[in-house]
Design a protein around this motif. Structure first.
Motif, mmCIF file in Angstrom:
data_model
loop_
_atom_site.group_PDB
_atom_site.id
_atom_site.type_symbol
_atom_site.label_atom_id
_atom_site.label_comp_id
_atom_site.label_asym_id
_atom_site.label_seq_id
_atom_site.Cartn_x
_atom_site.Cartn_y
_atom_site.Cartn_z
ATOM 1 N N LEU A 82 -70.224 -99.263 -90.191
ATOM 2 C CA LEU A 82 -68.915 -99.804 -90.006
ATOM 3 C C LEU A 82 -68.970 -101.115 -90.152
ATOM 4 C CD1 LEU A 82 -68.230 -98.251 -86.464
ATOM 5 C CD2 LEU A 82 -67.142 -97.603 -88.794
ATOM 6 N N GLY A 83 -70.028 -101.802 -90.891
ATOM 7 C CA GLY A 83 -70.424 -103.317 -91.110
ATOM 8 C C GLY A 83 -70.862 -104.032 -89.968
ATOM 9 N N VAL A 84 -71.509 -103.349 -88.944
ATOM 10 C CA VAL A 84 -71.803 -104.212 -87.769
ATOM 11 C C VAL A 84 -73.435 -103.998 -87.834
ATOM 12 C CG1 VAL A 84 -72.227 -104.226 -85.154
ATOM 13 C CG2 VAL A 84 -69.924 -103.742 -86.250
ATOM 14 N N ASP A 85 -74.089 -105.105 -87.916
ATOM 15 C CA ASP A 85 -75.451 -105.309 -87.893
ATOM 16 C C ASP A 85 -75.882 -106.242 -86.777
ATOM 17 O OD1 ASP A 85 -78.204 -105.141 -88.626
ATOM 18 O OD2 ASP A 85 -78.150 -106.510 -90.379
ATOM 19 N N ASP A 86 -76.028 -105.610 -85.635
ATOM 20 C CA ASP A 86 -76.387 -106.175 -84.408
ATOM 21 C C ASP A 86 -77.303 -105.482 -83.456
ATOM 22 O OD1 ASP A 86 -76.362 -107.786 -81.894
ATOM 23 O OD2 ASP A 86 -74.306 -108.420 -81.963
ATOM 24 N N PRO A 87 -78.392 -106.017 -83.367
ATOM 25 C CA PRO A 87 -79.123 -104.938 -82.136
ATOM 26 C C PRO A 87 -78.551 -104.934 -80.641
ATOM 27 C CG PRO A 87 -80.298 -106.981 -82.945
ATOM 28 C CD PRO A 87 -79.042 -107.074 -83.689
ATOM 29 N N ILE A 88 -77.742 -105.889 -80.316
ATOM 30 C CA ILE A 88 -77.233 -105.892 -79.187
ATOM 31 C C ILE A 88 -76.004 -104.703 -79.099
ATOM 32 C CG2 ILE A 88 -75.738 -106.978 -77.344
ATOM 33 C CD1 ILE A 88 -78.706 -107.816 -77.532
ATOM 34 N N GLU A 89 -75.307 -104.686 -80.207
ATOM 35 C CA GLU A 89 -74.227 -103.700 -80.173
ATOM 36 C C GLU A 89 -74.803 -102.394 -80.321
ATOM 37 O OE1 GLU A 89 -71.056 -103.664 -79.553
ATOM 38 O OE2 GLU A 89 -70.917 -105.826 -79.889
ATOM 39 N N THR A 90 -76.081 -102.222 -81.110
ATOM 40 C CA THR A 90 -76.544 -101.109 -81.153
ATOM 41 C C THR A 90 -77.394 -100.530 -79.763
ATOM 42 O OG1 THR A 90 -77.558 -101.514 -83.450
ATOM 43 C CG2 THR A 90 -78.839 -99.772 -82.224
ATOM 44 N N GLU A 91 -77.667 -101.230 -79.049
ATOM 45 C CA GLU A 91 -78.229 -100.961 -77.680
ATOM 46 C C GLU A 91 -76.845 -100.619 -76.881
ATOM 47 O OE1 GLU A 91 -80.661 -99.835 -74.922
ATOM 48 O OE2 GLU A 91 -81.292 -100.732 -76.713
ATOM 49 N N ARG A 92 -76.056 -101.417 -76.998
ATOM 50 C CA ARG A 92 -74.875 -101.142 -76.338
ATOM 51 C C ARG A 92 -73.923 -99.710 -76.606
ATOM 52 N NH1 ARG A 92 -69.133 -104.156 -75.428
ATOM 53 N NH2 ARG A 92 -68.752 -104.011 -77.749
ATOM 54 N N LEU A 93 -74.007 -99.278 -77.834
ATOM 55 C CA LEU A 93 -73.307 -98.155 -78.197
ATOM 56 C C LEU A 93 -74.322 -97.029 -77.733
ATOM 57 C CD1 LEU A 93 -71.485 -96.289 -79.466
ATOM 58 C CD2 LEU A 93 -72.629 -96.712 -81.695
ATOM 59 N N ALA A 94 -75.931 -97.232 -77.792
ATOM 60 C CA ALA A 94 -76.749 -96.259 -77.165
ATOM 61 C C ALA A 94 -76.437 -96.011 -75.834
ATOM 62 C CB ALA A 94 -77.908 -96.603 -77.653
ATOM 63 N N ALA A 95 -76.262 -97.092 -75.121
ATOM 64 C CA ALA A 95 -76.227 -97.023 -73.669
ATOM 65 C C ALA A 95 -74.806 -96.446 -73.234
ATOM 66 C CB ALA A 95 -76.328 -98.484 -72.922
ATOM 67 N N LEU A 96 -74.017 -96.639 -74.068
ATOM 68 C CA LEU A 96 -72.478 -95.872 -73.786
ATOM 69 C C LEU A 96 -72.660 -94.274 -74.108
ATOM 70 C CD1 LEU A 96 -69.544 -95.983 -73.371
ATOM 71 C CD2 LEU A 96 -69.268 -96.422 -76.049
ATOM 72 N N VAL A 97 -73.400 -93.778 -75.247
ATOM 73 C CA VAL A 97 -73.789 -92.523 -75.285
ATOM 74 C C VAL A 97 -74.583 -91.965 -74.167
ATOM 75 C CG1 VAL A 97 -74.523 -90.727 -77.019
ATOM 76 C CG2 VAL A 97 -73.264 -92.738 -77.658
ATOM 77 N N ASP A 98 -75.489 -92.606 -73.769
ATOM 78 C CA ASP A 98 -76.348 -92.208 -72.603
ATOM 79 C C ASP A 98 -75.648 -92.036 -71.382
ATOM 80 O OD1 ASP A 98 -78.711 -92.152 -73.950
ATOM 81 O OD2 ASP A 98 -79.535 -94.139 -73.419
ATOM 82 N N GLY A 99 -74.679 -93.026 -71.009
ATOM 83 C CA GLY A 99 -73.897 -93.054 -70.000
ATOM 84 C C GLY A 99 -72.939 -91.842 -69.826
ATOM 85 N N LEU A 100 -72.389 -91.780 -70.961
ATOM 86 C CA LEU A 100 -71.340 -90.512 -71.244
ATOM 87 C C LEU A 100 -71.947 -89.447 -71.129
ATOM 88 C CD1 LEU A 100 -69.166 -92.154 -73.953
ATOM 89 C CD2 LEU A 100 -68.332 -91.856 -71.681
ATOM 90 N N SER A 101 -73.089 -89.077 -71.743
ATOM 91 C CA SER A 101 -73.877 -87.836 -71.766
ATOM 92 C C SER A 101 -74.150 -87.519 -70.167
ATOM 93 C CB SER A 101 -75.119 -87.873 -72.444
ATOM 94 O OG SER A 101 -74.895 -88.175 -73.808
ATOM 95 N N LEU A 102 -74.805 -88.615 -69.295
ATOM 96 C CA LEU A 102 -75.065 -88.575 -68.108
ATOM 97 C C LEU A 102 -73.698 -88.084 -67.309
ATOM 98 C CD1 LEU A 102 -77.222 -88.471 -65.653
ATOM 99 C CD2 LEU A 102 -76.329 -91.098 -65.676
ATOM 100 N N ALA A 103 -72.817 -88.835 -67.481
ATOM 101 C CA ALA A 103 -71.749 -88.474 -66.432
ATOM 102 C C ALA A 103 -71.009 -87.428 -66.784
ATOM 103 C CB ALA A 103 -70.625 -89.504 -66.544
ATOM 104 N N GLY A 104 -70.867 -86.994 -68.368
ATOM 105 C CA GLY A 104 -70.273 -85.665 -68.606
ATOM 106 C C GLY A 104 -71.093 -84.419 -68.118
ATOM 107 N N ALA A 105 -72.434 -84.641 -68.143
ATOM 108 C CA ALA A 105 -73.176 -83.578 -67.541
ATOM 109 C C ALA A 105 -73.106 -83.287 -65.835
ATOM 110 C CB ALA A 105 -74.679 -83.681 -67.964
ATOM 111 N N LEU A 106 -73.042 -84.544 -65.401
ATOM 112 C CA LEU A 106 -72.905 -84.276 -63.804
ATOM 113 C C LEU A 106 -71.267 -84.087 -63.549
ATOM 114 C CD1 LEU A 106 -75.037 -87.342 -63.100
ATOM 115 C CD2 LEU A 106 -75.742 -84.761 -62.884
ATOM 116 N N HIS A 107 -70.546 -84.680 -64.389
ATOM 117 C CA HIS A 107 -69.057 -84.465 -63.730
ATOM 118 C C HIS A 107 -68.313 -83.759 -65.019
ATOM 119 C CE1 HIS A 107 -70.188 -86.714 -60.164
ATOM 120 N NE2 HIS A 107 -70.875 -87.767 -61.238
#
Length: 192
Positions: A145-170
């Motif tokens: 997507l043209g984004v080269d930013d380690p903070i955005e990488t971590e943010r997207l990974a954290a979002l996926v982790d969070g959605l995975s957790l919340a989706g599994a629990l709820h």
């Protein structure tokens, strides 16, 4: 004439049984007897492939990593250079999210392994590999997507982790449509 058993298939059947038991009861409650019963085997058959409960759990955690990786690589291999980058990112991220019953169960198992890895030195490297693997994938997806930013990488990974957790629990609160909407909203807000 004795039945010929394919050892690879038998190990896979045992690991699949581990996944089902872990998804229902958690890692701490898994016994060789439970796994044997789930796989429809005698406990001696399970012991033939895995010497101990711990070896079985570590093998199952390793298999989970391998299956996710294979699914992501298969998805990647179906992509064409001309595909819409946003669609590619969404489709690849779907492989890490509870978008169907199989992936929801896989995430429940992943959560159990990650929690167990906190205190189990043999599971810790697998947990770290999963953690880093998601960050590698999200970094590569963002680069599409043209984004080269380690903070955005971590943010997207954290979002996926969070959605995975919340989706599994709820799962009734956070269904696949809502998960996709959250991902799309996040990706649309990226500055490229």
């Amino acid at each position: 004439m004795p039945k010929i058993v394919d050892p690879v298939e038998r190990r896979r059947a045992v690991v699949d049984a581990v996944f089902r038991v872990v998804a229902r009861r958690g890692v701490a409650q898994v016994t060789l007897r439970d796994v044997a019963a789930e796989a429809g085997l005698a406990i001696g058959s399970v012991r033939h492939y895995f010497d101990s409960h711990h070896e079985l759990i570590v093998a199952a955690a390793r298999e989970m990593v391998d299956r996710v990786e294979a699914r992501v690589l298969a998805r990647r291999d179906r992509l064409s250079p001309g595909d819409d980058p946003m669609r590619v990112v969404e489709e690849v991220l779907d492989e890490f999210l509870p978008m169907d019953a199989a992936r929801a169960d896989e995430i429940a198992v992943w959560l159990e392994f990650v929690v167990a890895a906190r205190t189990d030195p043999e599971l810790r490297p697998i947990s770290i590999e999963l953690h880093q693997g998601l960050r590698t994938v999200t970094g590569r997806l963002l680069a599409r997507l043209g984004v080269d930013d380690p903070i955005e990488t971590e943010r997207l990974a954290a979002l996926v982790d969070g959605l995975s957790l919340a989706g599994a629990l709820h799962p009734t609160r956070l269904d696949p449509t809502t998960i996709r909407t959250v991902i799309r909203h996040h990706l649309a807000g990226l500055k490229t």
